[in-house]
Design a protein around this motif. Sequence first.
Motif, PDB file in Angstrom:
ATOM      1  N   VAL A  38       0.835  -1.202   0.000  1.00  0.00           N
ATOM      2  CA  VAL A  38       0.000   0.000   0.000  1.00  0.00           C
ATOM      3  C   VAL A  38       0.865   1.245   0.000  1.00  0.00           C
ATOM      4  O   VAL A  38       1.997   1.256   0.487  1.00  0.00           O
ATOM      5  N   VAL A  39       0.306   2.307  -0.582  1.00  0.00           N
ATOM      6  CA  VAL A  39       0.882   3.656  -0.517  1.00  0.00           C
ATOM      7  C   VAL A  39      -0.063   4.487   0.336  1.00  0.00           C
ATOM      8  O   VAL A  39      -1.248   4.609   0.018  1.00  0.00           O
ATOM      9  N   LEU A  40       0.429   5.022   1.422  1.00  0.00           N
ATOM     10  CA  LEU A  40      -0.378   5.835   2.320  1.00  0.00           C
ATOM     11  C   LEU A  40      -0.509   7.248   1.729  1.00  0.00           C
ATOM     12  O   LEU A  40       0.501   7.900   1.454  1.00  0.00           O
ATOM     13  N   VAL A  41      -1.734   7.707   1.549  1.00  0.00           N
ATOM     14  CA  VAL A  41      -1.997   9.043   1.005  1.00  0.00           C
ATOM     15  C   VAL A  41      -2.732   9.837   2.084  1.00  0.00           C
ATOM     16  O   VAL A  41      -3.818   9.457   2.510  1.00  0.00           O
ATOM     17  N   ARG A  42      -2.116  10.942   2.515  1.00  0.00           N
ATOM     18  CA  ARG A  42      -2.651  11.691   3.643  1.00  0.00           C
ATOM     19  C   ARG A  42      -2.672  13.186   3.347  1.00  0.00           C
ATOM     20  O   ARG A  42      -1.918  13.684   2.517  1.00  0.00           O
ATOM     21  N   ARG A  43      -3.539  13.890   4.074  1.00  0.00           N
ATOM     22  CA  ARG A  43      -3.608  15.342   3.906  1.00  0.00           C
ATOM     23  C   ARG A  43      -2.351  16.005   4.471  1.00  0.00           C
ATOM     24  O   ARG A  43      -1.777  16.905   3.878  1.00  0.00           O
ATOM     25  N   ASP A  44      -1.926  15.569   5.660  1.00  0.00           N
ATOM     26  CA  ASP A  44      -0.752  16.153   6.317  1.00  0.00           C
ATOM     27  C   ASP A  44       0.295  15.079   6.571  1.00  0.00           C
ATOM     28  O   ASP A  44      -0.027  13.894   6.701  1.00  0.00           O
ATOM     29  N   ALA A  45       1.548  15.508   6.684  1.00  0.00           N
ATOM     30  CA  ALA A  45       2.641  14.597   7.018  1.00  0.00           C
ATOM     31  C   ALA A  45       2.846  14.636   8.521  1.00  0.00           C
ATOM     32  O   ALA A  45       3.660  15.403   9.035  1.00  0.00           O
ATOM     33  N   GLU A  46       2.095  13.819   9.248  1.00  0.00           N
ATOM     34  CA  GLU A  46       2.103  13.868  10.705  1.00  0.00           C
ATOM     35  C   GLU A  46       2.703  12.603  11.293  1.00  0.00           C
ATOM     36  O   GLU A  46       2.485  11.497  10.784  1.00  0.00           O
ATOM     37  N   THR A  47       3.426  12.771  12.398  1.00  0.00           N
ATOM     38  CA  THR A  47       4.071  11.620  13.024  1.00  0.00           C
ATOM     39  C   THR A  47       3.074  10.665  13.665  1.00  0.00           C
ATOM     40  O   THR A  47       3.428   9.529  13.987  1.00  0.00           O
ATOM     41  N   GLY A  48       1.825  11.103  13.852  1.00  0.00           N
ATOM     42  CA  GLY A  48       0.811  10.196  14.366  1.00  0.00           C
ATOM     43  C   GLY A  48       0.545   9.025  13.432  1.00  0.00           C
ATOM     44  O   GLY A  48      -0.047   8.020  13.828  1.00  0.00           O
ATOM     45  N   ASP A  49       1.001   9.137  12.180  1.00  0.00           N
ATOM     46  CA  ASP A  49       0.801   8.071  11.191  1.00  0.00           C
ATOM     47  C   ASP A  49       1.941   7.060  11.177  1.00  0.00           C
ATOM     48  O   ASP A  49       2.045   6.249  10.247  1.00  0.00           O
ATOM     49  N   ILE A  50       2.798   7.062  12.192  1.00  0.00           N
ATOM     50  CA  ILE A  50       3.988   6.218  12.140  1.00  0.00           C
ATOM     51  C   ILE A  50       3.653   4.736  12.042  1.00  0.00           C
ATOM     52  O   ILE A  50       4.310   3.992  11.309  1.00  0.00           O
ATOM     53  N   ALA A  51       2.607   4.271  12.731  1.00  0.00           N
ATOM     54  CA  ALA A  51       2.237   2.851  12.665  1.00  0.00           C
ATOM     55  C   ALA A  51       1.779   2.477  11.264  1.00  0.00           C
ATOM     56  O   ALA A  51       2.125   1.412  10.741  1.00  0.00           O
ATOM     57  N   ALA A  52       0.991   3.357  10.644  1.00  0.00           N
ATOM     58  CA  ALA A  52       0.540   3.106   9.273  1.00  0.00           C
ATOM     59  C   ALA A  52       1.706   3.175   8.294  1.00  0.00           C
ATOM     60  O   ALA A  52       1.774   2.404   7.328  1.00  0.00           O
ATOM     61  N   LEU A  53       2.634   4.082   8.561  1.00  0.00           N
ATOM     62  CA  LEU A  53       3.786   4.234   7.669  1.00  0.00           C
ATOM     63  C   LEU A  53       4.651   2.987   7.663  1.00  0.00           C
ATOM     64  O   LEU A  53       5.209   2.607   6.627  1.00  0.00           O
ATOM     65  N   GLU A  54       4.741   2.329   8.806  1.00  0.00           N
ATOM     66  CA  GLU A  54       5.513   1.094   8.863  1.00  0.00           C
ATOM     67  C   GLU A  54       4.915   0.035   7.938  1.00  0.00           C
ATOM     68  O   GLU A  54       5.634  -0.770   7.338  1.00  0.00           O
ATOM     69  N   MET A  55       3.593   0.040   7.785  1.00  0.00           N
ATOM     70  CA  MET A  55       2.904  -0.940   6.952  1.00  0.00           C
ATOM     71  C   MET A  55       2.973  -0.602   5.468  1.00  0.00           C
ATOM     72  O   MET A  55       2.728  -1.453   4.615  1.00  0.00           O
ATOM     73  N   ALA A  56       3.288   0.662   5.129  1.00  0.00           N
ATOM     74  CA  ALA A  56       3.222   1.133   3.746  1.00  0.00           C
ATOM     75  C   ALA A  56       4.587   1.064   3.065  1.00  0.00           C
ATOM     76  O   ALA A  56       5.630   0.978   3.718  1.00  0.00           O
ATOM     77  N   THR A  57       4.560   1.095   1.724  1.00  0.00           N
ATOM     78  CA  THR A  57       5.802   1.184   0.964  1.00  0.00           C
ATOM     79  C   THR A  57       6.199   2.624   0.718  1.00  0.00           C
ATOM     80  O   THR A  57       7.349   2.920   0.398  1.00  0.00           O
ATOM     81  N   GLY A  58       5.238   3.551   0.857  1.00  0.00           N
ATOM     82  CA  GLY A  58       5.535   4.949   0.611  1.00  0.00           C
ATOM     83  C   GLY A  58       4.456   5.849   1.168  1.00  0.00           C
ATOM     84  O   GLY A  58       3.367   5.391   1.557  1.00  0.00           O
ATOM     85  N   LEU A  59       4.759   7.149   1.213  1.00  0.00           N
ATOM     86  CA  LEU A  59       3.846   8.157   1.749  1.00  0.00           C
ATOM     87  C   LEU A  59       3.757   9.320   0.774  1.00  0.00           C
ATOM     88  O   LEU A  59       4.774   9.831   0.307  1.00  0.00           O
TER      89      LEU A  59
END
Length: 427
Positions: free
Chosen positions: A317-338
Amino acid sequence: ETLLNIGLCDATVGGLLRQTGNPRLVWDAYRRLVASYGELAARLPAQRFEEAAVALLGNHDERELDFADLRSLTHRFLEVYAQGAGRPFPQEPSAQLAGAIEAVFASWQSPKACEYRRLNGISDAIGTAVTVQCMVFGNAGGQSGAGVGFTRDPVTGEPALWLDFLFNAQGEDVVSGRRSADGHAELATVLPEVWQALTAAAGQLEHAFGDMQDFEFTVQEGQLFMLQTRSGKRTPQACARIALDMLDEGLIGPGTALERTAGLDRQALARQRIVAANGVAALPLGRAATASSGVAVGEVALDAARAVARRAAGVAVVLVRRDAETGDIAALEMATGLLTQHGARTSHAAVVARQLGKVCLVGCSQLSIDEEARTVRVGDVTLNEGDLLTLDGNEGVFYAGASRIEVDYPEELLARLGRLRRGAGAT
């Protein structure tokens, strides 16, 4: 966490107005304090303050507001705080300072901090500290601003300053991931003396610490203030080049260079790149700033739950988000990119993405996310959550669908590493 402007209250506003002669600075700093203190100390959702700002002033850029707008916004924020916290905003500076210190200590146990320690094998028992510093104001006008910089390029290792800077702003605007920031070109043009001072400071930092540094700074009315520094997170390619270059420059010895490049073999330094299919290059869907290089292909995921679920099903998965926030760290670990709509290359989330080896593109102003419809729109093209997306962190572009990828190797860099290791073996 960081809280700025501690000590501003109804009683001290007049003093800062007289001291600075800048009502816009004062009311901008006060409304920032109420919102950030509400979020971090009183645990109020940041969205409450964002919604209040939009309701009062529309979608104007905060830097375009005059002091009267900001004064009205401060008063509204004070109401939002009192309603949400069940008590008025603290008007005693010592009480504010105590609450801020408590909030910073408490942030050690925040979910994002715990997840970061888990990912990096850091003990929970170490604890954290609080630093109290005198304020300087990057929001003091056109000769002021805030920035985050690296003494060398953390993506490629190139020996040149790499930074993001926002005029008439405070540091949280850059690192929070909620605002997009410019690179260094405008700063070097508008404030060349500050740029020269930054260049000199970067050299001093590297000589003092013997490593590439990630530093934060503020410019107040044309004067540079260095706030903090630490060793910078970098890609494997940058790690190898920086160590080898610093060895050649005499900043570190062969033993340190060997230690820093241990484990960086041919595979670790492999680089993915997109190639034309059947000789026809695809047209990029959009452009963004590269915070971490490489190529990532995966399904669009708009939140952590989707990213975790699809990754558990064996789907990239590629995580697509409105903001680049550190609260997404768990999701970022699961993703190939942001990929984000807002955010700077030096925001905390982008730094974490680079450390995790994730492709990261930030600040795509063309991007529009509809979380209710679960869609992403770029220009006339709409993608649904689950559609394939390719991020090209090498060129700062992204494509709809899965692009063709090839792998190449930095032969010159590998040759330099080989010479270092052969030399060490000979001694």
